[in-house]
Design a protein around this motif. Structure first.
Motif: not given
Length: 100
Positions: A4-9, A56-64
């Protein structure tokens, strides 16, 4: 999480692209300047998948994003959350912040 590194950046701290402009000459009419708007980022379904952060749940992109900011500031997220919860709601009698 290397996959997911590319997606996070992708959505974090991107510098806007600059357009090459031709220099104006005396005979050239000035072009109307367009107001550039901040680009709207679109995330994939994988980026928006709900993940657990401290119960609690947050979108993956928020957590990253939060993890990246914590690394930049050299702090951990858990102590920040614990301190906030203790300050906001307190602790039961006989329990100190060192116990949790």
């Amino acid at each position: 999480m290397a996959r997911f590194r590319e997606q996070v950046n992708k959505g974090i701290e991107q510098e806007p692209e600059t357009k090459n402009q031709k220099p104006e000459t005396r005979n050239q009419k000035p072009e109307a300047k367009l107001i550039e708007k901040t680009p709207i980022l679109s995330y994939t379904d994988e980026d928006m998948e709900a993940v657990n952060v401290a119960g609690f749940k947050v979108p993956y992109i928020v957590r990253e994003h939060w993890k990246k900011r914590c690394r930049e500031k050299r702090v951990k997220l858990s102590p920040i959350l614990k301190e906030f919860l203790v300050n906001e709601f307190g602790l039961p009698p006989g329990i100190s912040i060192d116990d949790i």
